[in-house]
Design an enzyme around this catalytic site. Sequence first.
Site, PDB file in Angstrom:
ATOM      1  N   GLU A 195     -33.604  31.615  -0.975  1.00  0.00           N
ATOM      2  CA  GLU A 195     -34.509  31.978   0.131  1.00  0.00           C
ATOM      3  C   GLU A 195     -34.041  31.313   1.420  1.00  0.00           C
ATOM      4  O   GLU A 195     -33.710  30.138   1.433  1.00  0.00           O
ATOM      5  CB  GLU A 195     -35.924  31.523  -0.223  1.00  0.00           C
ATOM      6  N   LEU A 221     -42.603  42.171   0.153  1.00  0.00           N
ATOM      7  CA  LEU A 221     -41.755  42.821  -0.853  1.00  0.00           C
ATOM      8  C   LEU A 221     -40.848  43.848  -0.185  1.00  0.00           C
ATOM      9  O   LEU A 221     -40.224  44.673  -0.825  1.00  0.00           O
ATOM     10  CB  LEU A 221     -42.609  43.459  -1.956  1.00  0.00           C
ATOM     11  N   ASP A 245     -32.561  42.204   2.225  1.00  0.00           N
ATOM     12  CA  ASP A 245     -33.546  43.218   1.844  1.00  0.00           C
ATOM     13  C   ASP A 245     -32.947  44.627   1.826  1.00  0.00           C
ATOM     14  O   ASP A 245     -33.171  45.408   0.899  1.00  0.00           O
ATOM     15  CB  ASP A 245     -34.741  43.193   2.810  1.00  0.00           C
ATOM     16  N   THR A 282     -31.348  31.812   2.855  1.00  0.00           N
ATOM     17  CA  THR A 282     -29.900  31.550   2.822  1.00  0.00           C
ATOM     18  C   THR A 282     -29.109  32.709   3.421  1.00  0.00           C
ATOM     19  O   THR A 282     -27.955  32.536   3.784  1.00  0.00           O
ATOM     20  CB  THR A 282     -29.422  31.339   1.367  1.00  0.00           C
TER      21      THR A 282
HETATM   22  P1  ADP Z   1     -42.916  44.101   4.543  1.00  0.00           P
HETATM   23  O1  ADP Z   1     -43.105  42.681   4.141  1.00  0.00           O
HETATM   24  O2  ADP Z   1     -43.620  45.017   3.601  1.00  0.00           O
HETATM   25  O3  ADP Z   1     -41.479  44.460   4.762  1.00  0.00           O
HETATM   26  P2  ADP Z   1     -43.073  44.597   7.367  1.00  0.00           P
HETATM   27  O4  ADP Z   1     -44.107  44.256   8.353  1.00  0.00           O
HETATM   28  O5  ADP Z   1     -41.709  44.047   7.552  1.00  0.00           O
HETATM   29  O6  ADP Z   1     -43.661  44.250   5.940  1.00  0.00           O
HETATM   30  O7  ADP Z   1     -42.904  46.172   7.332  1.00  0.00           O
HETATM   31  C1  ADP Z   1     -43.998  47.053   7.210  1.00  0.00           C
HETATM   32  C2  ADP Z   1     -43.725  48.266   8.071  1.00  0.00           C
HETATM   33  O8  ADP Z   1     -42.764  49.148   7.429  1.00  0.00           O
HETATM   34  C3  ADP Z   1     -44.951  49.118   8.264  1.00  0.00           C
HETATM   35  O9  ADP Z   1     -45.713  48.656   9.348  1.00  0.00           O
HETATM   36  C4  ADP Z   1     -44.352  50.493   8.519  1.00  0.00           C
HETATM   37  O10 ADP Z   1     -43.957  50.609   9.857  1.00  0.00           O
HETATM   38  C5  ADP Z   1     -43.101  50.516   7.665  1.00  0.00           C
HETATM   39  N1  ADP Z   1     -43.390  51.146   6.379  1.00  0.00           N
HETATM   40  C6  ADP Z   1     -43.260  50.591   5.171  1.00  0.00           C
HETATM   41  N2  ADP Z   1     -43.654  51.433   4.179  1.00  0.00           N
HETATM   42  C7  ADP Z   1     -44.047  52.560   4.800  1.00  0.00           C
HETATM   43  C8  ADP Z   1     -44.599  53.800   4.330  1.00  0.00           C
HETATM   44  N3  ADP Z   1     -44.827  54.036   3.031  1.00  0.00           N
HETATM   45  N4  ADP Z   1     -44.892  54.748   5.255  1.00  0.00           N
HETATM   46  C9  ADP Z   1     -44.691  54.526   6.551  1.00  0.00           C
HETATM   47  N5  ADP Z   1     -44.198  53.376   7.054  1.00  0.00           N
HETATM   48  C10 ADP Z   1     -43.883  52.399   6.201  1.00  0.00           C
HETATM   49 MG    MG Z   2     -40.197  43.526   6.195  1.00  0.00          MG
END
Ligand code: ADP
Ligand code: MG
Length: 394
Positions: free
Chosen positions: A40, A133, A180, A42
Amino acid sequence: MLTDAEMNRVEDIKARFKTIYGSDPAMVLRAPGRVNLIGEHTDYNDGFVLPAAIERSVLIAASHRSDRIVNGFAANYNRSTNFSLDKLEHATETSDRWSNYMRAMAWTLTGEGMRLQGVNLVVAGDVPLGSGLSSSAAMLVACGLLFSEAAGSRLDPVRLALLAQKAEREFVGVNVGIMDQYISALGKQHNALLIDTRSLTYKAVPLPSQGVSIVIADTNKRRGLVESEYNTRRSECEQAVSILKRFLPSITALRDVSVEEFKQYEQELPEPVRSRARHVITEDARTLQMADALSKGDIELCGKLMNESHESLRQDYAVSCKELDSLVEAARSIPGVYGARMTGAGFGGCTVSLVADEAVPDFEERVPKLYKNATGLDASLLFTGAAEGAGRLL
Ligand code: ADP
Ligand code: MG
């Protein structure tokens, strides 16, 4: 390859597409979220990580258009978007913000010289949003597949990951590492990947086929602070490199410093830079050790390394929080739990535990109660095997 739940979701999204657009989709794309077992903070230090893709994903059903318009519907938000590939700008309306990740990927691919085609699409995901995630990487990688496939070209998966990272950094504006996007694009079913984030190569490490489960637990504490703290940690790591370079001139990142070298020179570093560097350098060593232990089936050692990783993140890197600590503590109190740690950037999000199969019912029964008593919050549990990376299903 897909789980039953995912196959059902594919049928659902196809039906949804047909309801909205009146015809069957020409393509279905899938990209998974991920859980990091160890390694983590890294990845932006050129180091090692050991994530697995999870059995949760973003799906996109789409068909071609003859113009340059993108028409999208996001099932998770119950909202639609509409933009032109000739005018790729940030969505300003709150209701349209979710589409920035899609716009980001279109913008990045266009910048690479790819001539994109308009599409009609539906997107639906079951990676929890904002839980650490990496639904964002899943979304970007799925969009990367969508736009490249619609343009009639196929991207090499490492390039796809790099472009998704570029999109998140330069268009969305979050200074992420490569882990990721890489694991979402390249994950292997039943395996974790030991990724060298410098060379961008990996070694697949099979997970035990029976006897032990990966259990993810969501603190349901939304991450605050992450971005500013993340930038501070990055610059502390850079400071550590610039000071250690006086003694170790050939280093360019903390990845190049061994634990022995660190012990020799740590007194030269001011706090908190010293603690931050200690975390990164020992975490790299633990990650390599865990990949080795996993490949030998030494789950006891894997658990011990995960426990050590959490302590290092909590004390030296200072990215844990009360909720993560409580959940880790609750997990560790269950007999049959080999190890538990926070996973992802920190300050909220999820923990990951390695649990003996026979201890899973006990875990399910007791961990949420213990966590609720300690924090007043409900934990959500997610059981997963290692899934295959992104691809086109139709
Ligand atoms: P995470 O920890 O889940 O990566 P983030 O804040 O980095 O959280 O990313 C979440 C963003 O990714 C959402 O606000 C959206 O913009 C986009 N996103 C993720 N999954 C979807 C989905 N199923 N439909 C539309 N947008 C999505
Ligand atoms: Mg994210």
